[in-house]
Design an enzyme around this catalytic site. Sequence first.
Site, short mmCIF file in Angstrom:
data_model
loop_
_atom_site.label_atom_id
_atom_site.label_comp_id
_atom_site.label_asym_id
_atom_site.label_seq_id
_atom_site.Cartn_x
_atom_site.Cartn_y
_atom_site.Cartn_z
N GLY B 40 -21.95 8.49 -12.24
CA GLY B 40 -23.20 7.84 -11.62
C GLY B 40 -22.86 8.43 -9.94
N HIS B 41 -23.23 7.92 -8.99
CA HIS B 41 -22.59 8.73 -7.74
C HIS B 41 -22.23 7.18 -7.33
CE1 HIS B 41 -25.59 4.88 -5.94
NE2 HIS B 41 -26.06 5.13 -6.76
N GLY B 43 -20.81 4.61 -5.50
CA GLY B 43 -21.65 3.73 -5.39
C GLY B 43 -21.83 2.83 -6.49
N SER B 44 -21.86 3.45 -7.37
CA SER B 44 -22.98 3.03 -8.43
C SER B 44 -22.16 1.69 -9.37
CB SER B 44 -23.43 4.30 -9.21
OG SER B 44 -22.38 4.87 -9.50
N GLY B 45 -21.23 1.56 -8.93
CA GLY B 45 -20.46 0.20 -9.20
C GLY B 45 -19.81 0.68 -10.69
N SER B 47 -16.37 2.08 -10.49
CA SER B 47 -14.85 1.40 -10.44
C SER B 47 -15.03 -0.49 -10.33
CB SER B 47 -14.12 1.64 -9.45
OG SER B 47 -14.26 2.54 -9.19
N GLU B 166 -12.09 8.25 -12.15
CA GLU B 166 -11.58 9.25 -11.14
C GLU B 166 -10.02 9.52 -11.13
OE1 GLU B 166 -13.62 9.52 -7.63
OE2 GLU B 166 -14.92 8.05 -8.31
N1 ATP Z 1 -13.50 -4.45 -2.37
C1 ATP Z 1 -14.40 -4.26 -2.16
N2 ATP Z 1 -15.26 -5.23 -1.36
C2 ATP Z 1 -16.58 -5.59 -0.89
N3 ATP Z 1 -17.04 -4.46 -1.78
C3 ATP Z 1 -16.85 -3.86 -2.62
C4 ATP Z 1 -15.26 -3.51 -3.26
N4 ATP Z 1 -15.33 -2.76 -3.83
C5 ATP Z 1 -16.42 -1.90 -3.70
N5 ATP Z 1 -17.13 -2.42 -3.34
C6 ATP Z 1 -18.72 -2.39 -2.96
O1 ATP Z 1 -19.24 -2.37 -4.51
C7 ATP Z 1 -20.22 -0.82 -4.44
C8 ATP Z 1 -20.11 -0.58 -5.89
O2 ATP Z 1 -18.40 0.26 -5.64
P1 ATP Z 1 -17.31 1.12 -6.88
O3 ATP Z 1 -16.42 0.93 -6.02
O4 ATP Z 1 -17.65 -0.23 -7.95
O5 ATP Z 1 -17.97 2.26 -7.13
P2 ATP Z 1 -18.03 3.42 -7.94
O6 ATP Z 1 -18.94 3.55 -8.59
O7 ATP Z 1 -16.91 3.33 -8.43
O8 ATP Z 1 -18.10 4.67 -6.79
P3 ATP Z 1 -17.09 6.52 -7.04
O9 ATP Z 1 -17.59 6.82 -6.79
O10 ATP Z 1 -16.88 6.25 -4.79
O11 ATP Z 1 -15.72 5.49 -7.17
C9 ATP Z 1 -20.01 -0.54 -3.45
O12 ATP Z 1 -21.86 -0.72 -3.10
C10 ATP Z 1 -19.19 -0.38 -2.73
O13 ATP Z 1 -19.44 -0.58 -1.62
MG MG Z 2 -15.11 3.98 -7.98
#
Ligand code: ATP
Ligand code: MG
Lengths: 265, 279
Positions: B40-41, B43-45, B47, B166
């Site tokens: 997923g892109h 910030g798609s959630g 993690s 990742e």
């Molecule tokens: N500690 C935090 N505090 C506030 N918002 C957060 C925090 N961590 C992530 N977010 C927000 O939650 C959303 C999902 O983030 P997440 O880290 O789960 O994305 P991801 O899919 O893992 O992205 P990436 O590929 O960049 O790792 C994003 O919009 C991000 O800005």
């Molecule tokens: Mg992540």
Amino acid sequence: MMEKMIFGRYVPADSVLHRMDPRSKLTMIFLFVCIIFLANNWQTYTIIGLYTFLMTGLSKIPVRFLYGGLKPVIWLVVFTFLLQLFFTREGTLVFHWGVIKIYSEGIKMGFYISFRFFFLILMTSLLTLTTTPIEITDGLESLLGPLKKIRFPVHEMALMMSISLRFIPTLMQETDKIMKAQIARGVEFASGPIKNRIKAVIPLLIPLFVSSFKRAEELAVAMEARGYRGGEGRTKYRLLSWKAADTLQLIFLAVITVLLILFRS
Amino acid sequence: MKKEIVSLKDVTFQYDGQERNALNQVSFDIYEGEWLAIVGHNGSGKSTMAKLLNGLQFPKEGRVTVCGIELNEENIWEIRKKIGMVFQNPDNQFVGTTVEDDVAFGLENMGIPREEMIHRVEDSLNRVKMDQFLSQEPHHLSGGQKQRVAIAGVLALRPAIIILDEATSMLDPRGREEVLETVRALKNEKSLTVISITHDLEEAAKADRMIVMNKGEVFREGTPDEIFSMDEQLIALGLDIPFSVKMTKAFREKGIQLSKHYLSEEELVTELWTSRSRM
Ligand SMILES: Nc1ncnc2c1ncn2[C@@H]1O[C@H](COP(=O)(O)OP(=O)(O)OP(=O)(O)O)[C@@H](O)[C@H]1O
Ligand SMILES: [Mg+2]
């Protein structure tokens, strides 16, 4: 360069001192710092001196390492000597030339105090030269263990120390990287007026701080994910083992203490 | 029949001070012994979802069940023994001053007796082929080596599930292959369940199943085959289909049969030249 300053401290070797338990070494140094003040005449200073040199010999640390470590502080020792020499106004006058007056007590005190200083530095360097930082941390954690009863965060302190030790090289590498990146952008760290050079530190510190916070946050998450929940119920992987040699060393130091008390005036 | 080991039911999550839900009504199951890739892109959630699985965060709504236990504040320590996580940055998850100390860290936390610890540290470092580096300090190791130590640290706790968030994205191709090979071997040997969050679609193509996340929701769930067959949509999500997958597809359209459905670039090359030389 910076790495050498801090990590060049521990010199691996196979010696009696290296094999000692960090707890006994720490206790030894602590006692030594106390009893050195018992020395007040040439007999007692000789005893302390012989003891210090015996320990230095036992450590099997090559003289050049000792010299390297002591060099920066040798000037302080010399300075202490001169201070005592010129400013003590007791005893008989032995030398008089213009405003310079040197008294017999001045010479004596100069020697005593600078020797005391020198022995202290030598002994404490022996500790860091023969003990890895992590051993010192473990030793301190164990020795300070009883303080947990009065809610002093011994485990947390030790963990903080070991994590700092773990991250120093990483942060050094990072500093180096940021410095190069800033130099490439035209920041001058090594030349120019002092004011500019101080200013140049800011674009170095800010990225370093930002990344350190990020690291700390990620590390905290990683630690929690691995089940870290404070010191309670935790077992230890590193084992400290008190051996006969440790007891002997402490007994020997006790004997030295008795000798000092007997011979001091 | 496939048995589910993790299941998410209508999970919604929002970070404090954030307007948008980081996760929105997410439901899916993960089956025992599978290799699940989550893509997923940014910030798609992804993690965030991983953090919900072992109680680093708790859902605002919905339920997370791991190994039959529903996650709550009380049992997170039990759950964390079952799920091991390896994160992206090799440096920021290395706690110990040396390799062995780092592997022992998790064991110390669990209060494992020292004799058992020594045994497990040695055993897990053996498995990731890092036993030569027992007393090495982290700054003398490569990124791939550090990640293998992190895997050893996870293995030592004998988990049922490993999440790689990742874990290979900061490594060079060689380090990446080292780490993935290690995990693959372990998975087969110990019937682990692997959840791999990744941007590397080549890697995802080798998974048993894939989940595509988009804006905090599950966009699609299926085998790599099914996922890659919707190429236009994937590109719209900012995900590109791996070259080898496109190639295989093109061959199939031309009527050239290949042994497996999806091949890595190398396998593809080998297969092509061997089949040519047979003609
Ligand atoms: N500690 C935090 N505090 C506030 N918002 C957060 C925090 N961590 C992530 N977010 C927000 O939650 C959303 C999902 O983030 P997440 O880290 O789960 O994305 P991801 O899919 O893992 O992205 P990436 O590929 O960049 O790792 C994003 O919009 C991000 O800005
Ligand atoms: Mg992540």
